[in-house]
Design a protein around this motif. Structure first.
Motif, short mmCIF file in Angstrom:
data_model
loop_
_atom_site.label_atom_id
_atom_site.label_comp_id
_atom_site.label_asym_id
_atom_site.label_seq_id
_atom_site.Cartn_x
_atom_site.Cartn_y
_atom_site.Cartn_z
N LEU A 119 0.82 -1.21 0.00
CA LEU A 119 0.00 0.00 0.00
C LEU A 119 0.86 1.26 0.00
O LEU A 119 0.35 2.36 0.00
N VAL A 160 2.80 2.20 2.50
CA VAL A 160 2.77 2.81 3.83
C VAL A 160 4.07 2.47 4.55
O VAL A 160 4.52 1.33 4.55
N VAL A 164 -0.37 8.21 6.17
CA VAL A 164 -1.24 7.15 6.66
C VAL A 164 -1.01 6.91 8.15
O VAL A 164 -1.95 6.68 8.92
N LEU A 168 -5.25 9.97 -0.19
CA LEU A 168 -5.14 9.02 -1.30
C LEU A 168 -5.00 9.75 -2.63
O LEU A 168 -4.28 9.29 -3.53
N LEU A 169 -5.68 10.89 -2.75
CA LEU A 169 -5.51 11.69 -3.97
C LEU A 169 -4.07 12.18 -4.07
O LEU A 169 -3.47 12.17 -5.15
N HIS A 210 -1.54 10.68 -2.88
CA HIS A 210 -0.74 9.52 -3.23
C HIS A 210 -0.86 9.20 -4.72
O HIS A 210 0.12 8.87 -5.38
N ARG A 211 -2.08 9.33 -5.23
CA ARG A 211 -2.27 9.03 -6.65
C ARG A 211 -1.45 10.00 -7.50
O ARG A 211 -0.90 9.64 -8.54
N PHE A 271 3.37 8.62 0.38
CA PHE A 271 2.71 9.22 1.53
C PHE A 271 3.71 9.94 2.43
O PHE A 271 3.36 10.43 3.48
N GLN A 331 -8.23 3.06 -1.49
CA GLN A 331 -7.16 3.35 -2.44
C GLN A 331 -7.51 2.82 -3.83
O GLN A 331 -7.32 3.52 -4.82
N ASP A 339 -7.90 5.31 -6.92
CA ASP A 339 -7.01 5.16 -8.07
C ASP A 339 -7.77 4.90 -9.35
O ASP A 339 -7.26 5.13 -10.44
#
Lengths: 515, 483
Positions: free
Chosen positions: A92, A94, A156, A208-209, A211-212, A217, B408, B412
């Motif tokens: 993930l 993290v 996270v 998460l955005l 991260h995308r 993170f 996630q 995504d």
């Protein structure tokens, strides 16, 4: 050594809580407060050692410490001093990444101090329902969560620690809250946890955005390589994160959980809630929103400032209408957190430093206020101003003297801790960052200044309604104890710190690379 | 068609499970002289051994890739009916652990004495056989048959006690199951008509080049197949049968339904979506996303109003399926299997704890749990831990991170609206479980629950709690299952 100290700061409270729960009920109830006091005292010392270790000159000395003026940069970017970084969930993305710097350490110390004071206070004074073992254990778990969130350098991980706090705080309000109003305290606890969880879920979506967009993170990396662009995905991420943190902070109009939660919580719960939990929101904005999404934050900053100013005015007006002393202090928190929000929204060094300073000052002063409100409530069995009556100066001279002192500190009297934060925030609003609309911020500054006047108005009203008056009309009740010894011991550190922070602000401000 | 060595290897686990099922039935029928306790123990050990064989096999072959029952295709690679690959291994691990957990929770004195144990274990192993085949199936015929092999034993198990509530539950489940099979077969026949193949890989290939008119037919057909599965996993609006069935069945059977049957349905749907009828960008994925949003919202909202423990778990399991469908809708197998694994272990634990209480307090109300932190601290701590994992909050990091992975996956895949619905449902779901947790903490209680808990129950619950704790500290284990 610093690394193990940091790990200990996070792990020891929870381990102590586990040990307390493993002990038999009767023994544990008796020793819980003592154990909590000792452990949290050691942790306070540990955090101070960590701080001292970071501040002492490390040679070869850094260049900027020797030559010339410091650059006018925004504080907030994580420059890790102590750094622990191991992979946790590779699939993930993290990592278990902890780091502290000059921004997080004062807050960690504040947390350790307030938890220590709560434990000391519980040595003698506990809610009527008892169950001291679980109360102390939960306070310690909260300490783990808050310190962990202040030390997290991974989005996270920050989220996880942010969430650790919720269930213990919910239990503290639900079990040990106001024993006159069972349904009310349950409702308050549930509103608190549900609103916060929804907020943090939105915040997670924002992470998460990020991260995308950035593929990581990691806060250190993201601080060095911020996400450019003030619209589209970065803007959505910034809005989600800001809303999530604004629930926690809380900013108007997301503050509706706060008055009930503070009013129904037991004294120690209110102190921790106001003193450190709210700081998670403002800390998150300074640490995550500004450094990671600077352009998108610039887009939403005027709105953030607007809501903050509304919070200042609305909080103050609400205070004027309160008849319950705990609710009044709770609403005053809304106003003060509004100042902090305004400071963050200016995106200027002055504003941010002011926000950071106000964070600490608010933690100390509001902690003291809630302790005092608890003391008054314990003596009258109610926190309703009308039921308590007037002329507290005659009945409880020491407590009401301290209350007056705390109110003056809270309304921003120069020379006490509350002044510098608000002054710097207003200064920041006068000189917002170049890319922000200055005219708007000046208007907001004026309104915030009026809000500060309102703050003075309601605190003075509180003092007049509660402390002053004719002693003959308000005969003393059966209780005779003014300030008990344990209360004295608990309140003194806060009183001293309020003066200290008021007189020597630069001891802290210098750390945040200011001026 | 001749069976190759690879074919045998690939189907070794279902085969052994099936043989075990027959053996268990025979032992129970022909060994009447032994005492009930001995027979029960032997049958339990036999069943466990068979399932353990499966787990060992999965462990030994976890990285392997074994296509079985293949035939050369006209175009492209060979078409296979059954594939053992890392995804299959992960799903099998989940299913077998679920089955083993149910067996552990139905040892002597835990399982109600009026449940015939030979039949019980026979049906359980048969359903597991179907479930394992389902997870490896790569053509529609195998998929449908395997799904029937899971379903038929399931409602026989619901009715095992032959009382009124059990019969009602079994009847409901049966009717719904028949209906769903009919719907699914209808869809399958259309899919075959449109693409000319039953093999998922070939269907996926041919769907791409379909002309738009046939594409619409294929969409409708796919919809029918998905609706069939939605009945089985009780996705809203095809969920109405579930609560009554859960309440009517003996609690061990309910555990089985919630753990094995449900996982099998999700596994089948996952295979269907990722390997066949709903490739990336298909409208069917949007349909599943809508199903997910509806399922979690309705499940959690209804769970909010329940006053019985089992009904609450039943409705909240609908909510959990919604969360499972979300990463499924974007085809993220890793997130689905991780979520499923955490859900299985924790559901076993929660139902195990409920079974302990329900054996002594048949009412099964949430208020029966009042004050248990004092009167029964171990059980209460375990139950709170399981509930918190289901809610997805610390200290239940296993639940938190599997939800995180679902978020996630959805983010995504640019499904912002679904992510917002999920965020709302995290809140509602938390409210559901907190009501229960609050009861456990409430003091003083008039009549707190306190008994001598049976040793096997203590052992199993400790095991589930320990397992949950391990995957909470090391969540990467969960996500390594399907890679």
């Amino acid at each position: 050594m610093s690394e193990s100290l940091l790990i200990a700061l996070i792990a020891v409270p929870t381990l102590t809580a586990v040990v307390l729960w493993a002990l038999p009920v009767v023994t544990a109830d008796r020793v819980a407060a003592l154990v909590g006091t000792v452990v949290s005292g050691v942790l306070l010392v540990a955090s101070l050692v960590l701080w001292w270790d970071m501040r002492r000159p490390h040679c070869p000395c850094t260049v900027e410490a020797v030559y010339g003026p410091l650059p006018r940069t925004l504080p907030g970017k994580l420059t890790p001093d102590v750094d622990i970084n191991v992979p946790w969930i590779p699939s993930l993305g993290v990592r278990f990444h902890l780091a502290v710097d000059t921004i997080s350490l004062p807050l960690i110390t504040l947390t350790a101090l307030l938890v220590l004071l709560c434990c000391v206070y519980s040595l003698k004074i506990t809610p009527r329902i008892g169950r001291t073992r679980s109360l102390i254990a939960l306070l310690l778990v909260i300490e783990t969560g808050v310190i962990g969130a202040f030390a997290a350098a991974d989005l996270v991980l920050f989220f996880v620690f942010f969430e650790i706090v919720l269930i213990p705080m919910w239990l503290v309000i639900d079990i040990w809250g106001d024993d006159h109003d069972r349904a009310g305290r349950r409702r308050a606890a549930t509103t608190f946890i549900l609103m916060t969880v929804f907020g943090s879920a939105l915040m997670l979506l924002g992470f998460l955005l990020v991260h995308r967009h950035a593929g990581t993170f990691d806060l250190v990396f993201l601080g060095q390589h911020p996400i450019k662009g003030g619209h589209g995905v970065p803007l959505a991420a910034a809005i989600l994160i800001a809303v999530g943190l604004a629930v926690k902070m809380p900013l108007w109009p997301l503050h509706i959980w706060l008055p009930d939660a503070h009013a129904k919580a037991p004294t120690v719960g209110s102190v921790l809630l106001a003193g450190v939990l709210l700081k998670l929101g403002s800390y998150g904005m300074i640490r995550i929103l500004l450094p990671v999404l600077p352009d998108a934050t610039a887009t939403i900053a005027p709105y953030l400032a607007g809501f903050s100013v509304v919070a200042i005015v609305a909080g103050s007006l609400a205070c004027l209408a309160q008849t319950d002393v705990k609710r009044l202090i709770a609403y005053s928190s809304v106003g003060h957190m509004g100042f902090i929000g305004l400071g963050i929204a200016t995106m200027s060094p002055e504003g941010l430093n002011g926000a950071l300073y106000a964070n600490l000052a608010h933690g100390i002063i509001t902690g003291l206020l809630f302790f005092l409100a608890g003391a008054i409530k314990d003596r009258h069995d109610t926190s309703d101003l009308r039921a308590i009556g007037r002329a507290l100066y005659a009945r409880l001279p020491r407590i009401s003297g301290l209350l007056t002192y705390a109110c003056l500190a809270s309304l921003g009297l120069p020379g006490l801790a509350g002044f510098w934060g608000e002054m710097l925030v207003l200064l920041g609003a006068y000189h917002p960052a170049d890319w922000l609309p200055r005219a708007t911020f000046i208007v907001l500054m004026v309104i915030a200044g009026l809000g500060a006047v309102l703050t003075a108005a309601y605190f003075l009203r509180l003092i007049r309604e509660l402390c002053q008056g004719d002693p003959a009309e308000n005969p003393p009740a059966a209780f005779a104890v003014d300030l008990s010894r344990i209360e004295f011991v608990t309140f003194v550190p806060l009183v001293v710190l309020t003066v200290f922070l008021g007189l020597w602000p630069f001891t802290l401000l210098n750390q945040w690379t200011f001026l | 068609m001749t069976l190759t060595w690879t074919d045998w290897q690939a189907i070794a686990v279902p085969l052994v499970l099936a043989i075990g099922a027959v053996a268990v039935l025979l032992v129970d029928s022909f060994w009447r002289s032994a005492s009930a306790e001995l027979r029960h123990t032997v049958v339990t050990l036999l069943t466990s051994a068979v399932i353990l064989f499966g787990l060992v096999f999965v462990w030994a072959q976890r990285g392997g890739f074994k296509p079985a029952f293949c035939r050369p295709a006209v175009e492209g690679p060979a078409e296979c009916s059954f594939v053992f690959e890392p995804l299959t291994a992960g799903l099998w691990a989940v299913l077998l652990v679920g089955g083993l957990g149910v067996v552990g929770l139905s040892t002597y004195r835990l399982l109600a004495s009026d449940v015939p144990i030979g039949e019980y274990h026979f049906l359980l192993l048969s359903a597991l056989t179907g479930a394992t085949v389902l997870a490896g199936a790569r053509d529609l015929a195998t998929l449908v048959i395997a799904l029937e092999v899971v379903s038929l034993p399931s409602f026989a198990m619901v009715g095992l006690r032959r009382d009124r509530r059990g019969s009602e539950g079994a009847m409901k489940a049966f009717l719904v199951s028949v209906l769903s099979t009919a719907v699914m077969l209808f869809g399958v026949s259309y899919l075959y008509g449109v693409t000319g193949s039953l093999y998922l890989a070939t269907i996926a290939n041919r769907l791409n080049g379909l002309d738009p008119d046939l594409g619409r037919v294929a969409f409708a057909a796919g919809l029918f197949v998905i609706v069939g599965f939605a009945f089985k996993i009780a996705a809203v609006p095809f969920h109405a049968w579930l609560p009554d069935t859960y309440v009517g069945a003996p609690i061990e059977v309910t555990t089985f339904l919630a753990v094995v049957s449900k996982s099998a349905g999700v596994a089948g749907l996952l295979v269907l979506v990722t390997a066949g009828i709903a490739p990336d960008g298909s409208h069917l994925r949007t349909v599943i996303a809508i199903l997910a949003a509806l399922t979690m919202t309705v499940g959690n909202l209804a769970a909010l109003r329940q006053v019985e423990a089992v009904r609450l778990l039943a409705w909240s399991s609908i909510g959990q399926v919604g969360f499972l469908l979300a990463p499924l809708a974007v085809g993220d197998a890793q997130a689905v299997v991780g979520y499923l694994a955490a859900y299985v272990v924790v559901t076993l634990g929660a139902f195990g704890a409920v079974a302990v209480v329900q054996r002594h307090r048949p009412g099964g109300l949430l208020t029966d749990y009042r004050g248990m932190v004092r009167s029964e601290p171990g059980l209460a701590a375990a139950l709170i831990f399981f509930l918190v994992v289901l809610a997805g909050l610390p200290p239940g990091l296993a639940g938190l991170f599997t939800k995180f992975a679902a978020f996630q996956a959805v983010i995504d895949a640019h499904l912002g609206w679904l992510a917002i619905v999920m965020a709302l449902n995290v809140m509602i779901g938390l409210a559901v479980y907190l009501r229960w947790v609050a009861e456990l903490f409430r003091l003083p209680a008039d009549d707190p629950f306190s008994v001598d808990i049976e040793t096997p129950a203590v052992a199993m619950l400790s095991l589930f709690a320990a397992l949950t704790a391990v995957v909470s500290v090391l969540p990467s284990v969960l996500f390594a299952l399907a890679t």
